[in-house]
Design a protein around this motif. Sequence first.
Motif, PDB file in Angstrom:
ATOM      1  N   GLY A  46       2.214   9.328  -6.071  1.00 16.73           N
ATOM      2  CA  GLY A  46       2.680  10.687  -5.804  1.00 16.73           C
ATOM      3  C   GLY A  46       3.904  11.043  -6.631  1.00 16.73           C
ATOM      4  N   SER A  47       4.866  10.122  -6.710  1.00 15.56           N
ATOM      5  CA  SER A  47       6.093  10.377  -7.473  1.00 15.56           C
ATOM      6  C   SER A  47       5.797  10.497  -8.965  1.00 15.56           C
ATOM      7  N   TYR A  48       4.848   9.692  -9.446  1.00 16.00           N
ATOM      8  CA  TYR A  48       4.491   9.732 -10.867  1.00 16.00           C
ATOM      9  C   TYR A  48       3.902  11.097 -11.238  1.00 16.00           C
ATOM     10  N   TYR A  49       2.974  11.571 -10.410  1.00 16.57           N
ATOM     11  CA  TYR A  49       2.358  12.859 -10.728  1.00 16.57           C
ATOM     12  C   TYR A  49       3.331  14.024 -10.511  1.00 16.57           C
ATOM     13  N   ASN A  50       4.275  13.863  -9.589  1.00 17.07           N
ATOM     14  CA  ASN A  50       5.326  14.876  -9.453  1.00 17.07           C
ATOM     15  C   ASN A  50       6.180  14.936 -10.714  1.00 17.07           C
ATOM     16  N   LEU A  51       6.486  13.752 -11.283  1.00 18.73           N
ATOM     17  CA  LEU A  51       7.250  13.715 -12.533  1.00 18.73           C
ATOM     18  C   LEU A  51       6.448  14.330 -13.670  1.00 18.73           C
ATOM     19  N   LEU A  52       5.169  14.013 -13.728  1.00 19.12           N
ATOM     20  CA  LEU A  52       4.319  14.575 -14.775  1.00 19.12           C
ATOM     21  C   LEU A  52       4.267  16.099 -14.670  1.00 19.12           C
ATOM     22  N   ASN A  73       0.825  -1.203   0.000  1.00 25.33           N
ATOM     23  CA  ASN A  73       0.000   0.000   0.000  1.00 25.33           C
ATOM     24  C   ASN A  73       0.863   1.259   0.000  1.00 25.33           C
ATOM     25  N   GLY A  74       1.933   1.234   0.803  1.00 25.77           N
ATOM     26  CA  GLY A  74       2.823   2.391   0.844  1.00 25.77           C
ATOM     27  C   GLY A  74       3.511   2.637  -0.489  1.00 25.77           C
ATOM     28  N   ILE A  75       3.931   1.554  -1.150  1.00 28.53           N
ATOM     29  CA  ILE A  75       4.579   1.700  -2.451  1.00 28.53           C
ATOM     30  C   ILE A  75       3.597   2.239  -3.483  1.00 28.53           C
ATOM     31  N   MET A  76       2.366   1.741  -3.471  1.00 27.81           N
ATOM     32  CA  MET A  76       1.368   2.209  -4.440  1.00 27.81           C
ATOM     33  C   MET A  76       1.088   3.699  -4.261  1.00 27.81           C
ATOM     34  N   VAL A  77       0.945   4.110  -3.008  1.00 22.61           N
ATOM     35  CA  VAL A  77       0.705   5.540  -2.735  1.00 22.61           C
ATOM     36  C   VAL A  77       1.931   6.371  -3.129  1.00 22.61           C
TER      37      VAL A  77
END
Length: 264
Positions: free
Chosen positions: A142-148, A134-138
């Motif tokens: 977050g990291s994906y949208y920060n990259l976007l 769950n922690g990795i998915m969250v």
Amino acid sequence: MKKQRRWISMLVLSIFLLGVTAIPGVAEEEAAAGAEAAAEAAQAVTAEPAVLELTLEQATQLALENNTSIQLAEVQRKLKSIALTKARQEQRAYEDTGNLSYSTYIGFMAREVTPKTAALEEEWAEKVKASAINGIMVGVEGSYYNLLKAQENVGISSRSLERAEEQMRQANARLQAGTASKIEVMQAEAAVAGAEVALLAAENALGQSRRTLNQMLGQDIATETKAIDAIAFEPQEYVLDELLAKALVEDTTYDDMYLAWSTG
């Protein structure tokens, strides 16, 4: 006499080595091999990093497969499962004997305590793994949208720099034509410098966001990961009268002010 023989041996060895390096083709082959190795090393240094285009779903799946936290949690869960199996085997062994001699402290522990403890530890290990997943998915989301967001900021900063450079070109042209002052050109140059700094900051933020996501995905941090999902949003429409009516009901500002006044 021994010194003389040693000197002669050294001389013969030197002549032999000289002869080997002078053999036609040997020196050329060694030079070619060295040049090839140097070319391969230079190519490895200057090679473009791999590009990895991912959707959010693909990034999440990749993280679940490669993240070391989840792998360690799974290893721990398997160890606890093995311990539980062993404890239950020992429990059955004590129960099957039916011998009163096993009603000792060790027998009691094997029959009653150890299996229950092992079961609780396995259950806890499963919860730890679920929490890690769950922690990795969250974290990946977050990291994906920060990259976007960082990718979008680089594009915006790049376009801002292009506009600033075009305005500086036009200011210089007007200065040559006598329709602009030197101050206008200096202002345009300052705008270009500011846009360059903003672009550099955006590129640095992009690199940091990419390294953070790569680390969560279990990838080489030099991998040029690219987020390809689009940022979707729907504009909200509001009616002013409805907002005012809602504020009068839900906003506690006036209640707080009255409470402060009445107790002051």
